[in-house]
Design an enzyme around this catalytic site. Structure first.
Site, mmCIF file in Angstrom:
data_model
loop_
_atom_site.group_PDB
_atom_site.id
_atom_site.type_symbol
_atom_site.label_atom_id
_atom_site.label_comp_id
_atom_site.label_asym_id
_atom_site.label_seq_id
_atom_site.Cartn_x
_atom_site.Cartn_y
_atom_site.Cartn_z
ATOM 1 N N ARG A 95 17.036 19.827 35.818
ATOM 2 C CA ARG A 95 17.486 18.280 35.875
ATOM 3 C C ARG A 95 16.338 17.397 36.730
ATOM 4 O O ARG A 95 15.595 18.059 37.474
ATOM 5 C CB ARG A 95 18.895 17.936 36.216
ATOM 6 C CG ARG A 95 19.339 18.905 37.202
ATOM 7 C CD ARG A 95 19.004 18.713 38.601
ATOM 8 N NE ARG A 95 18.787 17.424 38.972
ATOM 9 C CZ ARG A 95 18.154 16.916 39.941
ATOM 10 N NH1 ARG A 95 17.213 17.654 40.836
ATOM 11 N NH2 ARG A 95 18.003 15.740 40.253
ATOM 12 N N ALA A 152 13.942 13.571 36.180
ATOM 13 C CA ALA A 152 13.191 13.045 35.330
ATOM 14 C C ALA A 152 11.926 14.052 34.986
ATOM 15 O O ALA A 152 11.583 14.224 33.688
ATOM 16 C CB ALA A 152 12.960 11.611 35.127
ATOM 17 N N GLN A 212 24.310 16.352 43.343
ATOM 18 C CA GLN A 212 22.918 16.774 43.559
ATOM 19 C C GLN A 212 22.494 16.622 44.996
ATOM 20 O O GLN A 212 21.602 17.173 45.445
ATOM 21 C CB GLN A 212 21.870 16.013 42.513
ATOM 22 C CG GLN A 212 21.815 16.093 41.042
ATOM 23 C CD GLN A 212 22.980 15.056 40.278
ATOM 24 O OE1 GLN A 212 23.900 14.731 41.152
ATOM 25 N NE2 GLN A 212 22.948 14.967 38.935
ATOM 26 N N ASP A 263 14.530 7.281 36.567
ATOM 27 C CA ASP A 263 14.516 8.024 35.385
ATOM 28 C C ASP A 263 13.877 7.184 34.298
ATOM 29 O O ASP A 263 13.316 7.839 33.346
ATOM 30 C CB ASP A 263 16.164 8.245 34.988
ATOM 31 C CG ASP A 263 16.759 9.486 35.626
ATOM 32 O OD1 ASP A 263 17.074 9.298 36.982
ATOM 33 O OD2 ASP A 263 16.381 10.561 35.218
ATOM 34 N N ASN A 299 18.199 4.914 37.310
ATOM 35 C CA ASN A 299 18.342 6.242 38.333
ATOM 36 C C ASN A 299 19.703 6.625 38.439
ATOM 37 O O ASN A 299 20.839 5.931 37.668
ATOM 38 C CB ASN A 299 18.015 5.803 39.623
ATOM 39 C CG ASN A 299 17.641 7.357 40.292
ATOM 40 O OD1 ASN A 299 16.861 8.077 40.056
ATOM 41 N ND2 ASN A 299 18.051 7.163 41.760
HETATM 42 O O1 MRU Z 1 21.324 13.701 36.173
HETATM 43 P P1 MRU Z 1 19.920 14.251 37.029
HETATM 44 O O2 MRU Z 1 20.308 15.111 38.129
HETATM 45 O O3 MRU Z 1 18.753 14.637 35.881
HETATM 46 O O4 MRU Z 1 19.549 12.877 37.349
HETATM 47 C C1 MRU Z 1 18.391 12.773 38.359
HETATM 48 C C2 MRU Z 1 18.016 11.250 38.908
HETATM 49 O O5 MRU Z 1 18.609 10.527 38.691
HETATM 50 C C3 MRU Z 1 16.501 11.520 39.618
HETATM 51 O O6 MRU Z 1 16.955 10.460 40.775
HETATM 52 C C4 MRU Z 1 15.567 10.928 38.679
HETATM 53 O O7 MRU Z 1 15.234 11.727 37.573
HETATM 54 C C5 MRU Z 1 14.236 10.879 39.377
HETATM 55 S S1 MRU Z 1 13.785 12.641 39.945
HETATM 56 C C6 MRU Z 1 12.257 12.549 40.714
#
Ligand code: MRU
Length: 344
Positions: free
Chosen positions: A47, A49, A195, A236, A246
């Site tokens: 997970r 982006a 996370q 994202d 995000n």
């Molecule tokens: O649902 P996720 O864990 O994939 O969400 C991740 C985020 O929102 C991060 O802040 C974003 O992807 C930036 S990662 C460098």
């Protein structure tokens, strides 16, 4: 900083750190089938982006290996179908479609070549290495924004685990630490998927960076008490006008920063900037299963049958963002001008 790569290719297989198991266990899973890679993205094995973009690029490379065993006239359709499936795995992060489209563009003129698979692997490896370098450049540019002795609030995990390595928001923090500054991090737990609690605390502690876990509802109180210097988050998808999607809860952090006069920064590689999207209101927001809200780690705590919502992302309006840290420098408002200029 200790190297940490959640996605890599080894012995003809894509390897992913299973982020669902961290911090309890560091298990590396192996993939040879693009459909399994798409499922791993949907299921959050990988997970963040940039990391899902890199995983999808290797997914296309695995599809190219299958395609190279097919008659030439069937190859394009095979790649197109794998690309569709990978892009559909998650909707919000533009890095996913960006990486898959880049792979298709690179492979299109080479469909007749016997070593199509090697060409695909080289392109996916390039996407991976460029992302790590982009994060390190984000760290160098972002370090200047963090005062010595700062306490930085971050939300979700925009770290090494969410990228090829090093991280975006956590790249800024690593950059400041590497520049010799004393930095303390407050990590929002980031319900419902945790996370922040599971991943951000784990990877920062692994590098010896001072990190303190907060519940998602504590930042306002600590800002009021003067305990937070600024916020840095990942993204994202960033629209042309700077509106930024995000992890759910990011918008609330930005509003709290505005109320308390604190700078709110976004950090992202160019692959997260979607110049074709004029503003944030059209960014697709993933709705995930409500089971992730009513349970934690498979343990249900809400009444059976209760309704729950799970929008996985929100959009922070550009007017709340003090700067967007990119590998090419810090873009400042008005973002309609500063973001397109990064691509020149
Ligand atoms: O649902 P996720 O864990 O994939 O969400 C991740 C985020 O929102 C991060 O802040 C974003 O992807 C930036 S990662 C460098």
């Amino acid at each position: 900083m200790k190297p940490l790569h959640p996605v890599y290719f080894q012995d003809e297989k894509l390897r992913l750190i299973d982020q669902r198991l961290l911090p309890g266990e560091e298990r590396h899973l192996a993939y040879e089938d693009p459909a399994e890679v798409a499922k791993a993205i949907t299921d959050m094995v990988v997970r963040g982006a940039p990391a899902i973009g890199i995983a999808a690029a290797f997914g296309v490379a695995l599809a190219a290996r299958e395609a190279s065993r097919l008659p030439v006239p069937l190859r394009a359709a095979h790649l197109a179908s794998a690309a569709r499936m990978l892009k559909a795995a998650r909707p919000t992060a533009v890095n996913l479609a960006w990486a898959v489209d880049r792979m298709l563009r690179a492979l299109e003129p080479r469909l007749e070549e016997p070593d199509l698979h090697r060409a695909a692997l080289l392109e996916a490896e390039a996407i991976f290495h460029e992302d790590v370098q982009a994060c390190q450049a984000i760290g160098r540019h972002g370090a200047a924004l963090i005062p010595d002795g700062a306490t930085v609030l971050t939300h979700c995990n925009a770290g090494a685990l969410a990228t090829g390595g090093y991280g975006t928001a956590l790249g800024v923090i690593r950059g400041a630490v590497e520049a010799g500054k004393k930095v303390r991090v407050f990590a929002d737990e980031t319900r419902p998927y945790l996370q922040g609690a599971r991943l951000t605390t784990w990877e920062l502690a692994r590098d010896g960076i001072d990190v303190t876990l907060l519940c998602d509802n504590m930042a306002g109180h600590l800002m009021q008490r003067g305990e937070i210097t600024c916020a840095v988050v990942g993204a994202d998808r960033i629209a042309r006008n700077g509106d930024t999607a995000n992890k759910i809860g990011t918008y609330t952090v930005a509003l709290l920063c505005r109320e308390h006069g604190l700078p709110f920064y976004v950090a992202a590689p160019l692959s997260t900037i979607d110049l074709a999207m004029e503003s944030g209101d059209r960014i697709p927001i993933e709705e995930r299963s409500s089971d992730e809200v009513t349970s934690i780690g498979g343990q249900r705590f809400a009444p059976v049958g209760v309704k729950a919502r799970h929008p996985a992302f929100d959009v922070t309006p550009a007017r709340l963002i003090a700067g967007i840290v990119t590998p090419r420098g810090v873009a400042r408002p008005p973002f309609e001008q500063s973001l397109p200029a990064l691509f020149l």
